[in-house]
Design a protein around this motif. Structure first.
Motif, mmCIF file in Angstrom:
data_model
loop_
_atom_site.group_PDB
_atom_site.id
_atom_site.type_symbol
_atom_site.label_atom_id
_atom_site.label_comp_id
_atom_site.label_asym_id
_atom_site.label_seq_id
_atom_site.Cartn_x
_atom_site.Cartn_y
_atom_site.Cartn_z
ATOM 1 N N LYS A 28 88.936 -22.116 141.489
ATOM 2 C CA LYS A 28 88.817 -21.986 140.022
ATOM 3 C C LYS A 28 87.389 -22.223 139.550
ATOM 4 N N ALA A 29 86.680 -23.134 140.189
ATOM 5 C CA ALA A 29 85.316 -23.450 139.776
ATOM 6 C C ALA A 29 84.355 -22.312 140.094
ATOM 7 N N GLN A 30 84.683 -21.506 141.053
ATOM 8 C CA GLN A 30 83.874 -20.364 141.488
ATOM 9 C C GLN A 30 82.447 -20.777 141.871
ATOM 10 N N THR A 31 82.285 -22.004 142.345
ATOM 11 C CA THR A 31 80.968 -22.465 142.790
ATOM 12 C C THR A 31 80.752 -22.183 144.276
ATOM 13 N N VAL A 32 81.849 -21.911 144.981
ATOM 14 C CA VAL A 32 81.799 -21.663 146.413
ATOM 15 C C VAL A 32 82.419 -20.299 146.673
ATOM 16 N N ALA A 33 81.801 -19.525 147.553
ATOM 17 C CA ALA A 33 82.368 -18.225 147.918
ATOM 18 C C ALA A 33 83.723 -18.436 148.593
ATOM 19 N N ASP A 34 84.657 -17.535 148.309
ATOM 20 C CA ASP A 34 86.012 -17.663 148.853
ATOM 21 C C ASP A 34 86.026 -17.767 150.371
ATOM 22 N N LYS A 35 85.118 -17.061 151.032
ATOM 23 C CA LYS A 35 85.104 -17.082 152.497
ATOM 24 C C LYS A 35 84.692 -18.446 153.056
ATOM 25 N N ASN A 36 84.026 -19.274 152.242
ATOM 26 C CA ASN A 36 83.571 -20.589 152.699
ATOM 27 C C ASN A 36 84.567 -21.708 152.411
ATOM 28 N N ILE A 37 85.564 -21.444 151.591
ATOM 29 C CA ILE A 37 86.526 -22.488 151.223
ATOM 30 C C ILE A 37 87.271 -23.035 152.445
#
Length: 97
Positions: A28-37
């Protein structure tokens, strides 16, 4: 999912729930790329499981220390995998085909 649950210590299942919510917050914060989560969740899982293992293990020699490190890493990866697996189940259940 039952196979994964056979390998995770019952006391550490709560870590998977915590990681699920951390992952949702990062998304939700969109501070991290989805691939890195998933990588971040793996690191958090290892750290959280490490705290639990070190607090509950007698560490008197090198062998016990190595076992504590190994257990922390394995349990951390498994709990992160479980949280990602649950996330995918929820996503896929909501899709219409």
């Amino acid at each position: 999912m039952e196979q994964i649950m056979n390998y995770i210590k019952p006391e550490l299942v709560v870590v998977a729930v915590v990681l699920y919510f951390i992952g949702m917050a990062l998304k939700k914060a969109q501070t991290v790329a989805d691939k890195n989560i998933p990588l971040l969740l793996g690191g958090c899982g290892i750290a959280l499981c490490g705290i639990w293992v070190w607090a509950n293990s007698p560490i008197g020699n090198g062998q016990e220390m190595a076992m504590a490190v190994f257990t922390s890493i394995v349990q951390g990866i498994l709990t992160a995998g479980l949280s990602t697996y649950v996330n995918q189940i929820i996503k896929q259940a909501g899709k219409e085909e």
